[in-house]
Scaffold this motif. Structure first.
Motif, PDB file in Angstrom:
ATOM      1  N   LYS A  17     -15.630  79.504 -28.567  1.00  0.00           N
ATOM      2  CA  LYS A  17     -16.930  78.869 -28.315  1.00  0.00           C
ATOM      3  C   LYS A  17     -16.948  78.252 -26.917  1.00  0.00           C
ATOM      4  O   LYS A  17     -17.885  78.482 -26.130  1.00  0.00           O
ATOM      5  CB  LYS A  17     -17.195  77.801 -29.372  1.00  0.00           C
ATOM      6  CG  LYS A  17     -18.443  76.963 -29.147  1.00  0.00           C
ATOM      7  CD  LYS A  17     -18.527  75.840 -30.180  1.00  0.00           C
ATOM      8  CE  LYS A  17     -19.656  74.875 -29.889  1.00  0.00           C
ATOM      9  NZ  LYS A  17     -19.692  73.738 -30.853  1.00  0.00           N
ATOM     10  N   VAL A  21     -18.861  79.219 -23.299  1.00  0.00           N
ATOM     11  CA  VAL A  21     -19.691  78.267 -22.554  1.00  0.00           C
ATOM     12  C   VAL A  21     -19.227  78.208 -21.097  1.00  0.00           C
ATOM     13  O   VAL A  21     -20.050  78.164 -20.165  1.00  0.00           O
ATOM     14  CB  VAL A  21     -19.647  76.877 -23.206  1.00  0.00           C
ATOM     15  CG1 VAL A  21     -20.323  75.836 -22.318  1.00  0.00           C
ATOM     16  CG2 VAL A  21     -20.322  76.902 -24.577  1.00  0.00           C
ATOM     17  N   LYS A  25     -21.592  79.110 -17.850  1.00  0.00           N
ATOM     18  CA  LYS A  25     -21.775  78.216 -16.702  1.00  0.00           C
ATOM     19  C   LYS A  25     -20.979  78.648 -15.468  1.00  0.00           C
ATOM     20  O   LYS A  25     -21.046  77.987 -14.428  1.00  0.00           O
ATOM     21  CB  LYS A  25     -21.410  76.784 -17.105  1.00  0.00           C
ATOM     22  CG  LYS A  25     -22.432  76.177 -18.065  1.00  0.00           C
ATOM     23  CD  LYS A  25     -22.131  74.740 -18.384  1.00  0.00           C
ATOM     24  CE  LYS A  25     -23.259  74.097 -19.191  1.00  0.00           C
ATOM     25  NZ  LYS A  25     -24.499  73.890 -18.419  1.00  0.00           N
ATOM     26  N   CYS A  70     -18.994  70.386 -25.190  1.00  0.00           N
ATOM     27  CA  CYS A  70     -20.232  71.012 -24.678  1.00  0.00           C
ATOM     28  C   CYS A  70     -21.070  69.996 -23.898  1.00  0.00           C
ATOM     29  O   CYS A  70     -21.621  70.305 -22.841  1.00  0.00           O
ATOM     30  CB  CYS A  70     -21.040  71.590 -25.832  1.00  0.00           C
ATOM     31  SG  CYS A  70     -20.396  73.151 -26.469  1.00  0.00           S
ATOM     32  N   GLU A  74     -21.995  70.244 -19.901  1.00  0.00           N
ATOM     33  CA  GLU A  74     -23.395  70.179 -19.472  1.00  0.00           C
ATOM     34  C   GLU A  74     -23.576  69.126 -18.380  1.00  0.00           C
ATOM     35  O   GLU A  74     -24.348  69.324 -17.431  1.00  0.00           O
ATOM     36  CB  GLU A  74     -24.288  69.855 -20.677  1.00  0.00           C
ATOM     37  CG  GLU A  74     -25.770  69.844 -20.381  1.00  0.00           C
ATOM     38  CD  GLU A  74     -26.408  71.234 -20.383  1.00  0.00           C
ATOM     39  OE1 GLU A  74     -27.635  71.323 -20.557  1.00  0.00           O
ATOM     40  OE2 GLU A  74     -25.675  72.237 -20.213  1.00  0.00           O
ATOM     41  N   LEU A  82     -27.445  74.192 -21.456  1.00  0.00           N
ATOM     42  CA  LEU A  82     -27.075  74.404 -22.853  1.00  0.00           C
ATOM     43  C   LEU A  82     -28.121  73.813 -23.794  1.00  0.00           C
ATOM     44  O   LEU A  82     -28.255  74.252 -24.933  1.00  0.00           O
ATOM     45  CB  LEU A  82     -25.732  73.725 -23.151  1.00  0.00           C
ATOM     46  CG  LEU A  82     -24.447  74.470 -22.826  1.00  0.00           C
ATOM     47  CD1 LEU A  82     -23.252  73.578 -23.115  1.00  0.00           C
ATOM     48  CD2 LEU A  82     -24.351  75.769 -23.615  1.00  0.00           C
ATOM     49  N   CYS A 177     -28.496  79.200 -25.542  1.00  0.00           N
ATOM     50  CA  CYS A 177     -28.353  77.740 -25.552  1.00  0.00           C
ATOM     51  C   CYS A 177     -27.152  77.409 -26.424  1.00  0.00           C
ATOM     52  O   CYS A 177     -26.449  78.306 -26.900  1.00  0.00           O
ATOM     53  CB  CYS A 177     -29.626  77.064 -26.057  1.00  0.00           C
ATOM     54  SG  CYS A 177     -29.992  77.378 -27.802  1.00  0.00           S
ATOM     55  N   VAL A 178     -26.896  76.142 -26.664  1.00  0.00           N
ATOM     56  CA  VAL A 178     -25.702  75.748 -27.403  1.00  0.00           C
ATOM     57  C   VAL A 178     -25.661  76.386 -28.784  1.00  0.00           C
ATOM     58  O   VAL A 178     -24.577  76.699 -29.314  1.00  0.00           O
ATOM     59  CB  VAL A 178     -25.600  74.207 -27.490  1.00  0.00           C
ATOM     60  CG1 VAL A 178     -26.686  73.622 -28.390  1.00  0.00           C
ATOM     61  CG2 VAL A 178     -24.209  73.768 -27.927  1.00  0.00           C
ATOM     62  N   PHE A 181     -23.763  79.775 -28.820  1.00  0.00           N
ATOM     63  CA  PHE A 181     -22.305  79.731 -28.718  1.00  0.00           C
ATOM     64  C   PHE A 181     -21.668  79.212 -30.003  1.00  0.00           C
ATOM     65  O   PHE A 181     -20.579  79.645 -30.388  1.00  0.00           O
ATOM     66  CB  PHE A 181     -21.906  78.885 -27.507  1.00  0.00           C
ATOM     67  CG  PHE A 181     -22.447  79.453 -26.227  1.00  0.00           C
ATOM     68  CD1 PHE A 181     -21.953  80.640 -25.715  1.00  0.00           C
ATOM     69  CD2 PHE A 181     -23.495  78.839 -25.562  1.00  0.00           C
ATOM     70  CE1 PHE A 181     -22.464  81.192 -24.552  1.00  0.00           C
ATOM     71  CE2 PHE A 181     -24.025  79.380 -24.401  1.00  0.00           C
ATOM     72  CZ  PHE A 181     -23.514  80.564 -23.889  1.00  0.00           C
TER      73      PHE A 181
END
Length: 311
Positions: A17, A21, A25, A70, A74, A82, A177-178, A181
């Protein structure tokens, strides 16, 4: 800012996960491979007891739990987002469901005998037994789904995800978006770690296409790093200043108290230290380790229990 150091191991779904992310990014990060089971002395030197995977280290700041990690990523790299403003609530609620309900249904399905045999195929029988005993200890007191019930639930969840990604490239629109993931990583485990179990995707080809889009985001720019070097980084760094909003008292425990923090259910090993912050969303403890020096260990509020230390 200090380098991002991720303590993880390759087959960990929650680590995947965060790796995804980091790819989203396009961040550079240092990879410290940790054992999949206890003992984890180098990790515990940083966390003080918490041993779930992954853990993010930024200098002398140690972040536990992927929900908090997360948030940290961010803050470090706000774009791409996210948590899009119009999805802030629903994306977090969905992610929490995916990290719990979806995850446990998928793992009860994945680790049926055929899947477990594949997971441990290259390891001696003693290693498989040690893993099973380790996870049994981590989940003491939890109610486990039977494989038959989990399989039925997992199929239903996959259909629901398919309905979402048939309409959009990602769960809530044209960009991930979050929630994407969080939903991706347990399915990734089925598809990439125990592919003998991947026939469950046959009825939902749209889910596989969505997974391909997530996978194409990559995992960022990775540099191998040793656990010893990560501990040296912590020992040579000062924890970052805390935010102004450091106290929202829900427990009657004053800042500066010696406290213990542990997960509510799975992986309930205790971390003890001085309570420095209890914000709306997180706890921060200060602790000192002979090797890592003084570190700040951060936990999310949701899913964790705060208590005064004994004695």
């Amino acid at each position: 800012m200090s380098a991002l150091i991720l303590h993880h191991y390759p087959s960990s779904p929650f680590a995947q996960k965060i790796r995804s992310v980091l790819g989203f990014k396009q961040l550079a990060w240092k990879s410290v491979i940790i054992p999949s089971i206890s003992p984890k002395p180098d990790l515990v030197a940083l966390t003080g007891g918490y041993r779930k995977t992954p853990v993010l280290q930024v200098g002398a700041d140690i972040y536990c739990d992927t929900a908090l990690i997360c948030d940290v990523l961010e803050h470090i790299q706000p774009e791409p987002v996210l948590y899009p403003p119009h999805l802030k609530g629903v994306s977090r609620v969905f992610a929490q469901w995916a990290d719990s309900t979806l995850f446990w249904a998928s793992m009860a399905y994945n680790l049926q005998p055929k899947g477990a045999e594949m997971l441990f195929a290259s390891l001696p029988p003693a290693a498989a037994q040690a893993f099973a005993e380790d996870r049994k200890a981590m989940s003491a007191g939890m109610v486990r789904q039977r494989p038959q019930d989990a399989t039925a639930a997992y199929r239903s969840y996959l259909r629901r995800i398919a309905h979402m990604v048939e309409e959009h490239d990602f769960l809530f629109g044209t960009e991930p978006c979050v929630a994407d993931f969080a939903a991706y990583h347990p399915l990734w485990f089925t598809r990439r770690v125990v592919p003998l179990m991947d026939s469950i995707f046959d009825a939902t080809p749209a889910v596989l296409e969505w997974m391909d889009r997530i996978e194409a985001l990559g995992q960022g720019r990775i540099e191998k790093f040793s656990a010893a070097d990560a501990i040296t980084v912590a020992a040579g760094a000062e924890p970052m200043p805390l935010l102004d909003d450091i106290f929202q008292d829900e427990h009657g425990i004053a800042l500066g108290s010696q406290v213990q923090i542990a997960a509510e259910s799975f992986g309930t090993e205790v971390t003890e230290g001085e309570l420095l912050a209890a914000t709306r969303t997180r706890y921060t403890l200060r602790r000192t380790d002979p090797r890592a020096g003084t570190v700040h260990v951060h936990f999310p509020r949701i899913g964790y229990v705060l208590k005064k230390a004994a004695g």
